[in-house]
Design a protein around this motif. Structure first.
Motif, short mmCIF file in Angstrom:
data_model
loop_
_atom_site.label_atom_id
_atom_site.label_comp_id
_atom_site.label_asym_id
_atom_site.label_seq_id
_atom_site.Cartn_x
_atom_site.Cartn_y
_atom_site.Cartn_z
N ASP A 181 54.61 62.19 86.42
CA ASP A 181 55.45 63.30 86.88
C ASP A 181 54.56 64.51 87.17
OD1 ASP A 181 57.74 61.82 86.50
OD2 ASP A 181 58.30 62.78 84.62
N ARG A 182 55.11 65.43 87.91
CA ARG A 182 54.49 66.74 88.11
C ARG A 182 55.38 67.73 87.37
NH1 ARG A 182 50.14 69.27 89.97
NH2 ARG A 182 50.44 71.16 91.20
N ASN A 183 54.83 68.40 86.36
CA ASN A 183 55.59 69.30 85.51
C ASN A 183 55.09 70.74 85.65
OD1 ASN A 183 56.46 66.81 84.56
ND2 ASN A 183 56.39 67.41 82.42
N ALA A 184 56.02 71.68 85.55
CA ALA A 184 55.68 73.10 85.47
C ALA A 184 56.58 73.72 84.42
CB ALA A 184 55.87 73.79 86.81
N ARG A 185 56.10 74.76 83.77
CA ARG A 185 56.89 75.44 82.73
C ARG A 185 57.12 76.88 83.15
NH1 ARG A 185 57.13 74.70 76.94
NH2 ARG A 185 56.51 72.56 77.35
N ASP A 199 56.54 72.36 92.36
CA ASP A 199 55.82 73.57 92.74
C ASP A 199 56.74 74.56 93.46
OD1 ASP A 199 53.90 71.26 92.46
OD2 ASP A 199 52.45 72.87 92.73
N ALA A 200 57.53 74.07 94.41
CA ALA A 200 58.42 74.94 95.17
C ALA A 200 59.50 75.53 94.28
CB ALA A 200 59.05 74.18 96.33
N ASP A 231 54.07 70.38 74.80
CA ASP A 231 53.64 71.77 74.99
C ASP A 231 52.15 71.84 75.31
OD1 ASP A 231 56.13 72.91 74.62
OD2 ASP A 231 55.63 73.94 72.75
N ASP A 232 51.36 71.08 74.59
CA ASP A 232 49.92 71.08 74.83
C ASP A 232 49.60 70.59 76.24
OD1 ASP A 232 47.19 71.48 73.84
OD2 ASP A 232 47.03 69.30 74.05
N LEU A 233 50.29 69.55 76.68
CA LEU A 233 50.07 69.00 78.02
C LEU A 233 50.49 70.00 79.10
CD1 LEU A 233 49.44 66.47 79.83
CD2 LEU A 233 51.89 66.05 79.74
N GLU A 234 51.67 70.59 78.94
CA GLU A 234 52.21 71.46 79.98
C GLU A 234 51.66 72.89 79.94
OE1 GLU A 234 56.53 69.20 80.39
OE2 GLU A 234 56.51 71.30 79.80
N ALA A 253 53.12 78.34 82.57
CA ALA A 253 51.91 77.56 82.88
C ALA A 253 52.05 77.00 84.29
CB ALA A 253 51.72 76.44 81.88
N PRO A 254 50.93 76.82 84.98
CA PRO A 254 50.99 76.25 86.33
C PRO A 254 51.35 74.77 86.27
CG PRO A 254 48.72 76.53 85.64
CD PRO A 254 49.57 77.14 84.57
N PRO A 255 51.76 74.19 87.40
CA PRO A 255 52.11 72.77 87.43
C PRO A 255 50.93 71.88 87.02
CG PRO A 255 52.91 73.87 89.39
CD PRO A 255 52.02 74.84 88.68
N VAL A 256 51.28 70.79 86.34
CA VAL A 256 50.29 69.79 85.93
C VAL A 256 50.81 68.41 86.27
CG1 VAL A 256 49.36 71.19 84.03
CG2 VAL A 256 51.21 69.58 83.57
#
Length: 128
Positions: free
Chosen positions: A110-114, A86-87, A64-67, A101-104
């Motif tokens: 990995d590229r993660n988004a929530r 992103d898409a 959660d902190d990361l994303e 949250a925006p993608p990180v």
């Protein structure tokens, strides 16, 4: 050897139509069955392979902190491997999800988004 041949998640939602628009229409989960009747509505959607990922509280807090930057998810969070984080996040927010949250980019590559579905379920979208 396991006797389990299918892992099915049952999600009870307040707004069935919004959930269908998000999971089936925007995310593209194929509809396998429609078992709706006068007693209630139900769709079975194919989400591909299912794995059960068990976290302790420390790991959940770290993710959660990361994303997101803080502890926000509940006991259950869906993580969906997608082709383009992103898409997919943009598609889902256009279909009624809320960006949490925006993608990180993660330390593991990995590229993660929530996002949060209209019913509040938090979804981590990830691509390698």
């Amino acid at each position: 050897m396991t006797d389990v041949s299918e892992f099915r998640i049952t999600l009870t939602v307040d707004d069935f139509d919004a959930a269908v628009r998000l999971y089936r229409d925007a995310l593209g989960l194929p509809q396998l069955e429609d078992w709706s009747s006068d007693q209630g509505r139900v769709l079975l959607l194919d989400a591909g392979r299912v794995t059960l990922e068990l976290f302790d509280e420390a790991q959940a807090a770290m993710v959660d902190d990361l994303e997101v930057g803080e502890r926000v998810s509940g006991k259950v969070r869906f993580a969906l491997h997608v082709a383009d984080t992103d898409a997919t996040a943009a598609t889902l927010t256009a279909a009624g999800a809320t960006a949490v949250a925006p993608p990180v980019d993660t330390p593991w590559g990995d590229r993660n988004a929530r996002v949060a579905a209209p019913d509040g379920m938090q979804l981590t979208l990830f691509s390698s």
